[in-house]
Design an enzyme around this catalytic site. Structure first.
Site, PDB file in Angstrom:
ATOM      1  N   HIS A  57       6.848  -3.644  -8.830  1.00  0.00           N
ATOM      2  CA  HIS A  57       6.161  -2.653  -8.004  1.00  0.00           C
ATOM      3  C   HIS A  57       6.736  -2.542  -6.598  1.00  0.00           C
ATOM      4  CE1 HIS A  57       2.023  -0.498  -7.895  1.00  0.00           C
ATOM      5  NE2 HIS A  57       2.903   0.146  -7.179  1.00  0.00           N
ATOM      6  N   TYR A  86      -3.109  -0.228 -10.189  1.00  0.00           N
ATOM      7  CA  TYR A  86      -3.881   1.017 -10.116  1.00  0.00           C
ATOM      8  C   TYR A  86      -5.228   0.896 -10.814  1.00  0.00           C
ATOM      9  CZ  TYR A  86       0.690   3.177  -9.087  1.00  0.00           C
ATOM     10  OH  TYR A  86       1.909   3.516  -8.573  1.00  0.00           O
TER      11      TYR A  86
END
Length: 349
Positions: free
Chosen positions: A118, A55
């Site tokens: 993830h 991110y």
């Protein structure tokens, strides 16, 4: 300030707030704007913050936490529950510990409360757009990568470890040899398929340049319109807590949509209860025994998203939601391409 309920997750000596704040912003924001939003969230009552290497927002938390301490909003870092994630290009045994150390350096922390894989894919840093050539999706050895995750916990770098985007099949494969089972499976509420149309640079660079990141939306769907009952039941039966990310569908982003806000059943219930459609959706998620991560830079919406604990859905309302037509929005193939390994992953989520 609303009191956010907490839950205990496996192998974690610290309770996790049931509602947290996501930090993958869209549109991307600068450091000061992000820091201000995090500080505002802390003022409102949020103590759980979700980030990821992908991110490009770990530095945002690094800037906000010392300021929150200086302002007296929190008394110590231990009051916060911080989650970050293993990026796909580091999903190989000997890179897991260095990857978490890299994240901790960015966060300026000694440990995170939760470290997650993830997604169950290993990716090449050579990717330069989407769809992704098959040769850039590398073999993912789930057992050895999980050994690296377990080492992170054993070293005290993470208080607990979990996964994101894992189907039942992938969880079964992981659990078959895990010494420390995953504490959490983070699932996403909605689709990101439109993002492939705007991705014009490498996936790695997109993380570093755009901040909101190509990976921001990679979560198994879960919301009133895609309820994931089987996956939730499997996780419950194996002591894995489920967290829903962006449970309102990421409306207003290039990858989300407004199906939740346009659902007539949810709108009708909201009107009858004097609530917003968003609150009804969030309350439904909460009543499934699922924690949730919301995203907003708007102070009033931050507050609104927490006003879901002093009321409940009636049996009739819950039944009506359970009967909503189910529509899957997200597929990995819409991003990576219709490769064998990707289609297999999609089939399970």
């Amino acid at each position: 300030m609303p009191t956010i309920p907490e839950i205990t997750v496996r192998s974690c000596d610290k309770p996790m707030p049931i509602v947290g704040m996501g930090t993958s912003p869209y549109p991307p924001v600068d450091l000061e704007t992000a820091k201000s939003a995090i500080l505002e969230a802390i003022k409102v009552g949020y103590r759980h913050f979700d980030t990821a290497f992908a991110y490009n927002t770990e530095e945002h938390l690094a800037a906000a936490i010392p300021e929150a301490l200086r302002l007296g909003l929190i008394n110590s870092r231990d009051e916060l529950f911080i989650t970050t994630k293993l990026f796909g290009i580091f999903a190989v045994r000997d890179q897991v510990v260095p990857a978490i150390k890299m994240s901790l350096e960015k966060l300026e922390l000694d440990y995170v409360d939760m470290y997650m894989i993830h997604m169950p894919l290993r990716l090449s840093p050579m990717m330069n757009g989407a769809p992704v050539p098959r040769e850039y999706i590398l073999p993912f050895d789930i057992q050895s990568v999980w050994e690296g995750m377990e080492e992170c916990q054993n070293l005290g770098l993470a208080k607990a470890i979990g996964v994101s985007n894992f189907s039942r099949k992938k969880l079964e494969e992981l659990l078959s040899n895990a010494k420390i089972p995953p504490a959490v499976n983070q699932v996403r509420s909605n689709c990101i398929g439109k993002f492939r149309d705007v991705l014009k640079i490498s996936l790695f660079d997109s993380c570093l340049v755009f901040g909101f990141c190509f990976f921001a939306g990679f979560k198994v769907e879960m919301n009133p319109l895609w309820q994931q009952k089987e996956l939730r039941e499997f996780c419950k039966g194996h002591g894995i807590h489920v967290t829903a990310y962006s449970p309102l569908g990421a409306n207003g982003t290039t990858w989300g949509d407004n199906r939740i806000f346009e659902c007539n059943v949810l709108k009708k219930i909201a009107k009858a209860k004097g609530k917003t459609t968003a609150q009804v959706s969030l309350r439904w998620v909460y009543e499934q025994g699922v924690s949730l991560l919301v995203k907003s830079n708007n102070k009033e919406r931050m507050k609104e998203n927490l006003l879901i604990f002093d009321w409940s859905l009636t049996e009739e309302e819950a039944l009506e939601i359970s009967r909503l037509p189910q529509c899957k929005g997200f597929t990995f193939a819409s991003i990576f391409g219709a490769h064998d390994v990707v289609l297999e992953l999609d089939a399970g989520i």
